[in-house]
Scaffold this active site. Sequence first.
Site, PDB file in Angstrom:
ATOM      1  N   ALA A  65       0.799  -1.235   0.000  1.00  0.00           N
ATOM      2  CA  ALA A  65       0.000   0.000   0.000  1.00  0.00           C
ATOM      3  C   ALA A  65       0.827   1.279   0.000  1.00  0.00           C
ATOM      4  CB  ALA A  65      -1.012   0.074   1.135  1.00  0.00           C
ATOM      5  N   ASP A  66       1.820   1.395   0.892  1.00  0.00           N
ATOM      6  CA  ASP A  66       2.525   2.679   1.005  1.00  0.00           C
ATOM      7  C   ASP A  66       3.183   3.095  -0.317  1.00  0.00           C
ATOM      8  OD1 ASP A  66       2.102   3.602   3.617  1.00  0.00           O
ATOM      9  OD2 ASP A  66       3.590   2.225   4.424  1.00  0.00           O
ATOM     10  N   SER A  67       3.852   2.159  -0.949  1.00  0.00           N
ATOM     11  CA  SER A  67       4.587   2.492  -2.166  1.00  0.00           C
ATOM     12  C   SER A  67       3.633   2.805  -3.325  1.00  0.00           C
ATOM     13  CB  SER A  67       5.531   1.355  -2.534  1.00  0.00           C
ATOM     14  OG  SER A  67       4.853   0.118  -2.503  1.00  0.00           O
ATOM     15  N   GLY A  92       2.431   6.257  -2.678  1.00  0.00           N
ATOM     16  CA  GLY A  92       3.479   7.203  -3.048  1.00  0.00           C
ATOM     17  C   GLY A  92       3.569   7.406  -4.552  1.00  0.00           C
TER      18      GLY A  92
END
Lengths: 397, 382
Positions: free
Chosen positions: A172-174, A177
């Site tokens: 999720a984070d990448s 981003g």
Amino acid sequence: MSHHRRGGPLQGVRVLELTKVWAGPYAGKQLAFLGAEVIRVESRGSLDVTRSYGVQDIDKAPGFMAVNPQKLSVQIDMKSKEGLALLKDLAGKCDILIENLRPGAIERLGIGYAELKRERPDIIFVSMGMYGNTGPLAYQTGYAPCFVALGGLSSLVGYEGEAPRGMNIRYADSTFGTAAAFATLAALNHRKRTGEGQFIDVSAVETMTSMIGDSIMDHSLNRRVVACDGNRHAEMAPHGAYPCADGDWIAISIPTDTAWAALAGRMGVADGRFATLAGRKAHEAELDRIIAAWTAGQTAATLAETLQFAGIAATKSANSVDLVSDAHLWEREFFRTVTDADGENRVIVGPGHRMTHGAAITDGAPKLGQHNAYVFGDILGLSVEEQRRLADAGAIR
Amino acid sequence: MTALRTIRIIELAEGVAGEYCGKLLADFGASVIKIERPGTGSPTRHMGPFKDDVPGTDTSGLFAYLNTNKKSVTLDLAIEAGVTALRTLLDHADVVIDDHDPEWLAAMGLDPRHLADARPGLILCAITPFGFTARDSRHRNATDLTVMHASGWAYHTPSGETDRPPLKGAGRFLASYEAGLEAAMCVAAALHDGLGRFIDVSAQEVMASRVDYVLGQMVAGDMDVDARRTRFDLGGPAGIFPCRQGHAYVWMSAPSHWQAIRQLLGDPDWVRAFPDDWLERGLTPERIAECRTRLGDWLRSQDKDEVSARAQQRGLTMVPVNDPDDLLRSPQFTHRGFFRELDHPALGHAVYPTVPYKLSATPAHLAAAAPLLGQHTAETIG
């Protein structure tokens, strides 16, 4: 030094990062890999946890180094009045600001878009939040697996007929981003044409939902909510992971009847029920059992190679040893070597793309404050005496 | 007034990744002409979900999602006249998005090695499962499933699983959506300095780069590698729990989270028996198991939305596990206008997911539903 001319489509673009952990830093990394000069604002008083997590030396933190190559680091204490003034001056010299601090934190510091726009009217101000900046739930915070659960992905990942299990916890984070980086570049194109900057509000949860758009359309068109379906695929059967020797797994997916005929030939299966997709879907559980019995005991990598040459989409399911020893990834220089501030070489994970006239990627992640002199001296034009005074006053720490 | 309104794109891609890339750019106002095969059109037109489950050239919800704001032009690229028409269109293009193999691209006059001479200024973006230069056997027959497995995600999904088969991830096309997003980002970057470029996006590398925090430490020698399925995991009691209806996800990693749980549950005996800082300094398999069991028992009687809101107010990161129905009814999504209604001749009036970013000056805009097959052929090539 990191601030030489590296080429790439974003050469000459300067990005200020007020980010923490992974999603915000990943957005900055994407822009750095495309040639932008990306400056992380840090301070000893509010270190990114990835600089301190599990290590003594904040300049050698493995997690931080993995996500922040090719960036610059400047120390500014935003809790001090002079530090805030410095930050505003620096923002005035930047094209883009990316922040993923807690909801409302940037406004409470007095460095929200409205304020920074006065310093730099054409700044592109990118704010990243779990739910985005607006709405009744915007106050809430969470980590990557929360984005995945809220965005609708977790409900789709699990064994057939069972409760949701969700994606791997790292997802999720990448992605979030990257969505932020893309939106930023759309805005940069607009600014180039018109001179106009803007505010960008990026939502992690919505980013997740956009990755399952076709499942949303199923509900929209047919009011259908799909349950966990293991490894099922409406247009392919078989489609799954099958056990091999040594605890390994092989992934096999069959998109056409021709590919099935090839696999059936290899397996020595002659069963007319499986000739068509409809037939294979109708007997999919049995089909999976037959394939699993056939793959069991075989060597995953060898079998996958054999199947590929027979026209079948198959691959060994890569564990972490397979990943770091993937010859293809090394040959394409996906894994590449950079040099850190001490002149030591370090292997990093490169971007998912190559391009002609691309940016050179040469430097490791920065030490805390490694680029103070460049930022304060060259960019802001502060004298050595003034820099010393600010350091003594606690604005640079 | 959208951000990329002056950009002209030819989309030759026929898979999910390329079409998603084109959609992301089209939703920012780029003019995207999608080249489709006469008769059948894009292969994604023949993948579900279909409106009322009736397959048809114009009834795919997948195609509808991937092709908003585009124009459809049918060209038979197997014959010379089709290729000639394409070359004329390319004369006016800023960007080409493709997902075919190198030989096919060369036959269209788009060999990347000669691009700078043949079409200076053109941005050519090729999206493939294992990269344009792939030689190893995996690229021969690749699907989203094999990419998910070759990039490490599937082997380590779901977290905590050690015995049962690895899972493909959410939906059918996660790797393709990711590759399409990466490609759109690269195209937007390339448009900024205006140089012609060949862009090579590998879905395997996109997916592997999405786990850089872990893989970067592994490849640098800072983190152990082995065949454990849990190698990407963090451990601890966090996870998905059943509620009265549906499920909630609870993240617990800090003493403050434990304090919030004490408050939320009314400080029962079992909670008081745990050390205050166990989440940081006292993680044992026994405590994790007991915490999961007890918390699970309590959550079973709770409403996932209501309990999550109460948890959030106390500083505990608990969230409902939403399904598409929850999302369509979400006050948060409604407030932000994430879903938009569009009309389509075959699909009727339907709700579409939009994009996850709000730009104050140049918002993305879903102005038109996906085109019918060949809808814009006559007006485009006369």
